[in-house]
Design a protein around this motif. Structure first.
Motif, mmCIF file in Angstrom:
data_model
loop_
_atom_site.group_PDB
_atom_site.id
_atom_site.type_symbol
_atom_site.label_atom_id
_atom_site.label_comp_id
_atom_site.label_asym_id
_atom_site.label_seq_id
_atom_site.Cartn_x
_atom_site.Cartn_y
_atom_site.Cartn_z
ATOM 1 N N LYS A 120 0.818 -1.219 0.000
ATOM 2 C CA LYS A 120 0.000 0.000 0.000
ATOM 3 C C LYS A 120 0.853 1.270 0.000
ATOM 4 C CE LYS A 120 -3.922 -2.163 2.317
ATOM 5 N NZ LYS A 120 -4.732 -2.173 1.079
ATOM 6 N N SER A 121 2.106 1.147 0.459
ATOM 7 C CA SER A 121 2.975 2.312 0.492
ATOM 8 C C SER A 121 3.705 2.483 -0.843
ATOM 9 C CB SER A 121 4.001 2.180 1.622
ATOM 10 O OG SER A 121 4.770 1.000 1.455
ATOM 11 N N LYS A 122 4.087 3.726 -1.131
ATOM 12 C CA LYS A 122 4.819 4.013 -2.354
ATOM 13 C C LYS A 122 6.221 3.417 -2.260
ATOM 14 C CE LYS A 122 2.313 8.326 -3.170
ATOM 15 N NZ LYS A 122 2.398 9.808 -3.248
ATOM 16 N N GLU A 123 6.767 3.053 -3.399
ATOM 17 C CA GLU A 123 8.059 2.365 -3.399
ATOM 18 C C GLU A 123 9.231 3.325 -3.290
ATOM 19 O OE1 GLU A 123 8.152 -0.818 -3.247
ATOM 20 O OE2 GLU A 123 5.988 -1.067 -3.493
ATOM 21 N N VAL A 124 9.032 4.593 -3.643
ATOM 22 C CA VAL A 124 10.156 5.532 -3.704
ATOM 23 C C VAL A 124 10.335 6.290 -2.392
ATOM 24 C CG1 VAL A 124 9.977 5.843 -6.183
ATOM 25 C CG2 VAL A 124 8.622 7.286 -4.679
ATOM 26 N N GLY A 125 11.595 6.519 -2.027
ATOM 27 C CA GLY A 125 11.918 7.366 -0.885
ATOM 28 C C GLY A 125 11.645 6.732 0.472
ATOM 29 N N ARG A 126 12.124 7.426 1.512
ATOM 30 C CA ARG A 126 11.888 6.993 2.875
ATOM 31 C C ARG A 126 10.558 7.547 3.361
ATOM 32 N NH1 ARG A 126 14.641 9.367 6.258
ATOM 33 N NH2 ARG A 126 14.743 7.770 7.891
ATOM 34 N N TYR A 127 9.962 6.876 4.310
ATOM 35 C CA TYR A 127 8.715 7.387 4.851
ATOM 36 C C TYR A 127 8.659 7.165 6.352
ATOM 37 C CZ TYR A 127 7.301 2.477 4.151
ATOM 38 O OH TYR A 127 7.246 1.112 4.152
ATOM 39 N N ARG A 128 7.785 7.926 7.000
ATOM 40 C CA ARG A 128 7.598 7.855 8.455
ATOM 41 C C ARG A 128 6.170 7.413 8.737
ATOM 42 N NH1 ARG A 128 9.563 13.584 10.714
ATOM 43 N NH2 ARG A 128 9.375 12.486 12.712
ATOM 44 N N VAL A 129 6.022 6.573 9.746
ATOM 45 C CA VAL A 129 4.720 5.995 10.072
ATOM 46 C C VAL A 129 4.278 6.463 11.454
ATOM 47 C CG1 VAL A 129 3.398 3.863 10.376
ATOM 48 C CG2 VAL A 129 5.234 3.956 8.674
ATOM 49 N N PHE A 130 3.033 6.938 11.521
ATOM 50 C CA PHE A 130 2.483 7.424 12.789
ATOM 51 C C PHE A 130 1.179 6.707 13.100
ATOM 52 C CE2 PHE A 130 5.023 10.796 11.044
ATOM 53 C CZ PHE A 130 5.647 11.383 12.128
ATOM 54 N N MET A 131 1.019 6.291 14.348
ATOM 55 C CA MET A 131 -0.248 5.749 14.809
ATOM 56 C C MET A 131 -1.075 6.888 15.373
ATOM 57 S SD MET A 131 0.589 2.064 16.554
ATOM 58 C CE MET A 131 1.285 2.837 18.005
ATOM 59 N N ASN A 132 -2.296 7.036 14.884
ATOM 60 C CA ASN A 132 -3.238 8.067 15.328
ATOM 61 C C ASN A 132 -2.757 9.484 15.014
ATOM 62 O OD1 ASN A 132 -4.976 6.088 16.306
ATOM 63 N ND2 ASN A 132 -3.991 6.068 18.301
ATOM 64 N N GLY A 133 -2.013 9.633 13.909
ATOM 65 C CA GLY A 133 -1.680 10.945 13.378
ATOM 66 C C GLY A 133 -0.371 11.527 13.861
ATOM 67 N N PRO A 134 0.215 12.453 13.088
ATOM 68 C CA PRO A 134 1.507 13.053 13.437
ATOM 69 C C PRO A 134 1.427 14.139 14.500
ATOM 70 C CG PRO A 134 0.725 13.940 11.348
ATOM 71 C CD PRO A 134 -0.247 12.856 11.742
#
Length: 244
Positions: A120-134
């Motif tokens: 479901k996530s995009k393949e390019v670049g790094r990403y950050r994951v937050f539970m219940n919003g940033p």
């Protein structure tokens, strides 16, 4: 006797009308159409608006006889306790710039974050994951973490949450947006002067940690993190005092 208050987005006209039509025949039930403005759903704000009671951030409202539940939890309690159904899943919102698309999933409790985000996530670049919003949620790096009933939103971001860091420009935007009428800039200046202990002089305990000050800041200062550090220092001092 117990009373039941339903807080509904005032723009949901049909839902509000149906709820009021049902509640008009019940003395124990009241309906409150509210303007849907973050952080209106915070326990401190809700308790003040609906009951006129002042509570502190982090205070256990149950000890005051107040139980705050979202609609999905109430529905699940009804299905489990009244209809005797087995409830082992909940709806979770997936959103953010790191996803191919935003969606709502019915997720089995105990499913790992990694499994939910797989493909479901995009393949390019790094990403950050937050539970219940940033803003007031929690960033996680261990995607093997299991979902439980406390998770209702997963946000995946590909960019810096706040942007480029600069110095305070004394715009007072953080003061204007604070829902509990604090002045976050005072905490920032105490922090940068190496005087974190002075932050508690400015009603630090009233902060509900909604994160709006960090969000609105044009200098992209981590104001919420600063506030949390100052709070932690105050808690440590109180703990040491009790141990003396």
């Amino acid at each position: 006797s117990a009373r039941f208050y339903i807080a509904i987005n005032e723009k949901e006209d049909r839902t509000v009308a149906d709820a009021k039509n049902f509640a008009c025949n019940e003395d124990w039930m009241s309906v409150f159409p509210l303007y849907a403005k973050y952080p209106q759903d915070d326990p401190v704000i809700l308790t003040k608006v609906i009951l006129g009671m002042d509570v502190h951030f982090g205070q256990d409202t149950e000890s005051l006889g107040v139980l705050i539940l979202d609609a999905q939890t109430v529905s699940s309690i009804y299905e489990s306790c009244i209809l005797r159904k087995n409830v082992n899943s909940r709806f979770i919102v997936l959103s953010g710039t790191g996803l191919k698309e935003n969606e709502i999933l019915n997720v089995q409790l105990g499913t790992s974050i990694g499994k939910i985000l797989k493909n479901k996530s995009k393949e390019v670049g790094r990403y950050r994951v937050f539970m219940n919003g940033p803003l007031r949620g929690q960033e996680i790096t261990d995607l093997s973490q299991k979902t439980d009933w406390s998770i209702n939103h997963i946000v995946v971001l590909t960019t810096n949450v706040l942007g480029e860091l600069r110095r305070c420009v004394s715009c007072n935007f953080c003061d204007d947006i604070c829902p509990v009428d604090l002045e976050p800039a005072l905490y920032y200046h105490s922090y940068t002067r190496g005087e974190k202990h002075k932050a508690r002089l400015y009603n630090l305990g009233k902060c509900i940690e909604c994160g709006l000050c960090s969000f609105i800041c044009p200098s992209k200062l981590e104001l919420l993190e600063i506030i949390k550090e100052c709070k932690a220092l105050d808690k440590k001092k109180k703990k040491n005092s009790l141990n003396l």
